[in-house]
Design an enzyme around this catalytic site. Structure first.
Site, PDB file in Angstrom:
ATOM      1  N   TYR A  32       0.814  -1.049   0.116  1.00  0.00           N
ATOM      2  CA  TYR A  32       0.142  -0.001  -0.332  1.00  0.00           C
ATOM      3  C   TYR A  32       0.577   1.318   0.168  1.00  0.00           C
ATOM      4  O   TYR A  32       0.663   1.657   0.852  1.00  0.00           O
ATOM      5  CB  TYR A  32      -1.269  -0.020   1.089  1.00  0.00           C
ATOM      6  N   GLU A  35       4.780   7.804  -0.368  1.00  0.00           N
ATOM      7  CA  GLU A  35       6.045   8.415  -1.175  1.00  0.00           C
ATOM      8  C   GLU A  35       6.671   7.883  -0.044  1.00  0.00           C
ATOM      9  O   GLU A  35       7.877   8.242  -0.148  1.00  0.00           O
ATOM     10  CB  GLU A  35       5.360  10.151  -0.725  1.00  0.00           C
ATOM     11  N   HIS A  37       7.188   5.198   0.958  1.00  0.00           N
ATOM     12  CA  HIS A  37       8.540   4.080   0.446  1.00  0.00           C
ATOM     13  C   HIS A  37       9.228   3.759  -1.160  1.00  0.00           C
ATOM     14  O   HIS A  37      10.123   3.387  -1.219  1.00  0.00           O
ATOM     15  CB  HIS A  37       6.659   2.774   0.021  1.00  0.00           C
ATOM     16  N   GLY A 147      13.044   2.327   7.030  1.00  0.00           N
ATOM     17  CA  GLY A 147      12.851   3.819   6.933  1.00  0.00           C
ATOM     18  C   GLY A 147      13.134   4.464   8.276  1.00  0.00           C
ATOM     19  O   GLY A 147      12.635   3.689   9.757  1.00  0.00           O
ATOM     20  N   GLN A 153      13.450  -0.254  14.233  1.00  0.00           N
ATOM     21  CA  GLN A 153      13.103  -1.528  14.035  1.00  0.00           C
ATOM     22  C   GLN A 153      13.785  -1.288  13.070  1.00  0.00           C
ATOM     23  O   GLN A 153      14.638  -2.204  13.024  1.00  0.00           O
ATOM     24  CB  GLN A 153      11.544  -1.445  12.970  1.00  0.00           C
ATOM     25  N   ARG A 187      -1.143   3.075   6.784  1.00  0.00           N
ATOM     26  CA  ARG A 187      -2.738   3.304   7.548  1.00  0.00           C
ATOM     27  C   ARG A 187      -3.620   4.611   8.034  1.00  0.00           C
ATOM     28  O   ARG A 187      -4.812   4.875   8.718  1.00  0.00           O
ATOM     29  CB  ARG A 187      -2.220   3.447   9.619  1.00  0.00           C
TER      30      ARG A 187
END
Ligand code: AMP
Length: 291
Positions: A32, A35, A37, A147, A153, A187
């Site tokens: 989904y 910008e 990604h 990112g 993460q 989201r």
């Protein structure tokens, strides 16, 4: 752009590219695309000969009751956007392909995965570490891009790569934001118009703490309180955490040192939607500290 859905075929493709001496970049995603990604894919294009974007909504990183089923999906749109951004391959395995019947292995990273998101989403980073391991073994990358939006993460992935000796360079790409500061997220489409407008408070909270750091504030509690106060100015916001920690160890000292990199981290819910954001800022050293 090629669409690959089988792990075997992905490995074969990657092996051929390596044999031909080409450098492979991988961009792991849950699809989904926005910008954020696309900036990872464009950056990957600059760093490698072959860009593999992976698209897999990974069930093991969602907790029971989270939005796995509701997570937005649109393969055709993602395919077009990934190609336009410069991806050579879209690797989009099914759940059955990644976790066939009888699958039992999990990868657990201790330490940096145990705070913040690890507390509010227990098991989440185990799912992330497991899927990243499997995606690396499927795509055989030289470099992998993540990112800054998901700062913790990136630390978990770096630890995983160090500990398991993955021969993969990790590149962290800055957070892409909407014009009003809201960090882009798949989201965000679920935010109702009035929630969408209120969601900018996360960015404002981070900016307020960032300004304090740049003005010389080093006391952790002062930074945390400034963020919490800003976030509480929107009554609909349910705060999970507002934190200031060493950007790399996630330690939380009473007071930060000159030159130290601080991660300012916030997570909050607006109705059903959970939002996270962060800023990394360096404590300005005094003249004596610089010497
Ligand atoms: P996701 O599809 O949300 O799992 O994200 C895939 C990758 O894109 C992760 O490395 C994210 O950190 C990164 N990403 C997500 N949102 C943004 C953003 N707004 N700016 C930069 N990178 C992002």
């Amino acid at each position: 752009m090629e669409l690959i859905v089988s792990i075997r075929q992905m490995q074969y493709y990657a092996e051929q590219q390596r044999y031909a001496g080409r450098r492979i970049a991988v961009v792991p995603t849950m699809g989904y695309f926005h910008e954020g990604h696309l900036s990872l894919i464009r950056q990957a294009r600059q760093l490698a000969d072959v860009v593999i974007t992976t698209l897999f909504v990974n069930p093991t990183q969602f907790l029971p009751g989270e939005d796995y089923e509701r997570y937005p999906r649109d393969l055709e749109r993602d395919r077009r956007l990934a190609e336009e951004a410069g991806s050579d391959v879209l690797f989009a395995p099914t759940v059955q392909e990644m976790y066939p019947a009888g699958y039992t292995t999990r990868v657990t990273v201790l330490g940096v995965s145990e705070k913040f998101e690890g507390v509010f989403r227990p098991g989440h980073f185990q799912g992330v570490a497991t899927v990243v391991t499997k995606l690396f073994l499927a795509t055989k990358p030289h470099v992998a891009l993540f990112g800054q939006k998901d700062w913790q993460q990136t630390l978990v992935v770096r630890q995983l790569v160090r500990d398991l000796n993955f021969d993969v360079e990790i590149v962290v790409v800055p957070t892409v934001r909407e014009a009003d500061g809201l960090a882009m997220s798949s989201r965000n489409i679920y935010l109702l118009p009035e929630q969408r407008q209120k969601a900018t408070v996360l960015y404002r909270a981070l900016q307020r703490a960032r300004e304090l750091v740049l003005q010389g504030q080093r006391r952790r509690q002062v930074l945390v309180q400034a963020m919490a106060e800003e976030l509480h100015s929107v009554p609909e916001i349910q705060l999970d955490y507002a934190a200031a920690a060493d950007a790399f160890t996630l330690d939380e000292p009473e007071e930060f040192a000159g030159g130290q990199q601080i991660a300012l981290l916030v997570a909050a819910r607006l109705g059903q939607i959970r939002l996270i954001d962060n800023e990394v800022v360096q404590v300005p050293p005094t003249g004596a500290e610089r010497a």
